[in-house]
Enzyme design. Structure first.
Site, PDB file in Angstrom:
ATOM      1  N   LYS A   1      20.369 -27.905 -32.797  1.00 55.51           N
ATOM      2  CA  LYS A   1      20.587 -28.631 -31.944  1.00 55.51           C
ATOM      3  C   LYS A   1      20.757 -27.933 -30.282  1.00 55.51           C
ATOM      4  CE  LYS A   1      22.821 -32.095 -34.854  1.00 55.51           C
ATOM      5  NZ  LYS A   1      23.912 -32.633 -35.131  1.00 55.51           N
TER       6      LYS A   1
ATOM      7  N   TYR B   1      18.054 -40.984 -35.369  1.00 56.30           N
ATOM      8  CA  TYR B   1      19.395 -41.410 -35.386  1.00 56.30           C
ATOM      9  C   TYR B   1      19.491 -42.894 -35.587  1.00 56.30           C
ATOM     10  CZ  TYR B   1      21.214 -36.586 -35.048  1.00 56.30           C
ATOM     11  OH  TYR B   1      21.338 -35.101 -35.104  1.00 56.30           O
TER      12      TYR B   1
ATOM     13  N   ASN C   1      27.574 -29.659 -33.509  1.00 53.63           N
ATOM     14  CA  ASN C   1      27.822 -29.130 -34.667  1.00 53.63           C
ATOM     15  C   ASN C   1      26.421 -28.228 -35.118  1.00 53.63           C
ATOM     16  OD1 ASN C   1      26.111 -31.295 -35.296  1.00 53.63           O
ATOM     17  ND2 ASN C   1      27.511 -31.947 -36.954  1.00 53.63           N
TER      18      ASN C   1
ATOM     19  N   HIS D   1      20.849 -29.758 -37.581  1.00 52.46           N
ATOM     20  CA  HIS D   1      20.660 -31.262 -38.314  1.00 52.46           C
ATOM     21  C   HIS D   1      19.830 -30.626 -39.579  1.00 52.46           C
ATOM     22  CE1 HIS D   1      19.161 -35.043 -39.532  1.00 52.46           C
ATOM     23  NE2 HIS D   1      17.965 -34.344 -39.816  1.00 52.46           N
TER      24      HIS D   1
ATOM     25  N   GLU E   1      11.993 -38.155 -41.527  1.00 49.66           N
ATOM     26  CA  GLU E   1      12.190 -37.322 -40.632  1.00 49.66           C
ATOM     27  C   GLU E   1      10.751 -36.407 -40.158  1.00 49.66           C
ATOM     28  OE1 GLU E   1      15.831 -35.520 -41.255  1.00 49.66           O
ATOM     29  OE2 GLU E   1      16.876 -37.476 -41.017  1.00 49.66           O
TER      30      GLU E   1
HETATM   31  P1  IDP Z   1      25.153 -34.986 -40.534  1.00 44.22           P
HETATM   32  O1  IDP Z   1      24.509 -34.423 -39.304  1.00 44.22           O
HETATM   33  O2  IDP Z   1      26.095 -34.197 -41.131  1.00 44.22           O
HETATM   34  O3  IDP Z   1      24.265 -35.632 -41.359  1.00 44.22           O
HETATM   35  P2  IDP Z   1      25.885 -37.719 -39.606  1.00 44.22           P
HETATM   36  O4  IDP Z   1      26.918 -38.641 -40.101  1.00 44.22           O
HETATM   37  O5  IDP Z   1      24.342 -38.191 -40.058  1.00 44.22           O
HETATM   38  O6  IDP Z   1      25.941 -36.567 -39.865  1.00 44.22           O
HETATM   39  O7  IDP Z   1      25.928 -37.939 -37.850  1.00 44.22           O
HETATM   40  C1  IDP Z   1      24.875 -37.360 -37.327  1.00 44.22           C
HETATM   41  C2  IDP Z   1      25.319 -36.602 -36.103  1.00 44.22           C
HETATM   42  O8  IDP Z   1      26.174 -37.213 -35.221  1.00 44.22           O
HETATM   43  C3  IDP Z   1      26.431 -35.431 -36.761  1.00 44.22           C
HETATM   44  O9  IDP Z   1      25.878 -34.254 -37.042  1.00 44.22           O
HETATM   45  C4  IDP Z   1      27.328 -35.114 -35.367  1.00 44.22           C
HETATM   46  O10 IDP Z   1      26.630 -34.259 -34.349  1.00 44.22           O
HETATM   47  C5  IDP Z   1      27.290 -36.538 -34.837  1.00 44.22           C
HETATM   48  N1  IDP Z   1      28.626 -37.345 -35.345  1.00 44.22           N
HETATM   49  C6  IDP Z   1      29.101 -37.824 -36.495  1.00 44.22           C
HETATM   50  N2  IDP Z   1      30.026 -38.346 -36.546  1.00 44.22           N
HETATM   51  C7  IDP Z   1      30.506 -38.139 -35.507  1.00 44.22           C
HETATM   52  C8  IDP Z   1      31.965 -38.338 -34.851  1.00 44.22           C
HETATM   53  O11 IDP Z   1      32.895 -39.057 -35.813  1.00 44.22           O
HETATM   54  N3  IDP Z   1      32.260 -38.060 -33.424  1.00 44.22           N
HETATM   55  C9  IDP Z   1      31.313 -37.422 -32.877  1.00 44.22           C
HETATM   56  N4  IDP Z   1      30.068 -36.924 -33.338  1.00 44.22           N
HETATM   57  C10 IDP Z   1      29.526 -37.486 -34.629  1.00 44.22           C
HETATM   58 MG    MG Z   2      22.974 -37.250 -41.370  1.00 48.19          MG
END
Ligand code: IDP
Ligand code: MG
Length: 137
Positions: free
Chosen positions: A10, A51, A114, A117, A128
């Site tokens: 990212k 997304y 974070n 992905h 994807e």
């Molecule tokens: P993942 O990347 O661990 O699969 P997902 O639930 O698919 O997590 O969410 C996609 C991305 O959206 C996350 O990696 C993070 O960057 C962001 N995200 C998910 N939940 C939150 C939240 O509660 N607050 C802010 N950003 C979030």
């Molecule tokens: Mg995800």
């Protein structure tokens, strides 16, 4: 069971000069290989496809803004049980909850930023990979 998964480093990972560190951890896993790689900026259409499952959630708009705030590195990684393995290497979504030793656990503090992905299932990986590497056979 050899699999193929999509990884995105990212914009925070790119800005913080962590590309090498993260790819190094992936390559350190025996037999796993990066088989395609591209640095690119993501447009709204690509992010909406990628997304789409999160559209309408409160974090969606800031997520899309963050993901288009700078270049990402898109990778195809192949190897033994690489879909499950990369999710484990990345750690759970919240970097504070992620174990030290995982990529998110070692480098992250903010849920949105974070670092990485990785596709969460075989179905997601197929879907994807088509978005980011449509030429892949
Ligand atoms: P993942 O990347 O661990 O699969 P997902 O639930 O698919 O997590 O969410 C996609 C991305 O959206 C996350 O990696 C993070 O960057 C962001 N995200 C998910 N939940 C939150 C939240 O509660 N607050 C802010 N950003 C979030
Ligand atoms: Mg995800």
């Amino acid at each position: 069971m050899t699999q193929r998964t999509l990884v995105l480093l990212k914009p925070d990972a790119v800005r913080r000069r962590l590309i090498g560190e993260i790819i190094g951890r992936i390559e350190a896993k025996a037999g796993w290989a990066v088989t395609a790689l591209e640095m690119r900026e993501l447009d709204q259409e690509t992010l909406e496809l990628h997304y789409g499952e999160h559209k309408g959630k409160p974090f969606y708009e800031p997520l899309v803004e963050f993901m288009s705030s700078g270049p990402v590195v898109a990778l195809v990684v192949e190897g033994e049980r690489v879909i499950e393995g990369l999710r484990r290497l990345a750690g759970p979504t919240d970097p504070i909850a992620a174990e030290p030793g995982s990529i998110r656990g070692d480098f992250g503090t903010i849920v949105r930023e974070n670092l990485i992905h990785a596709s969460d299932s075989e179905e997601s990986a197929i879907r994807e990979l088509k978005i980011f590497f449509p030429g892949l056979s």
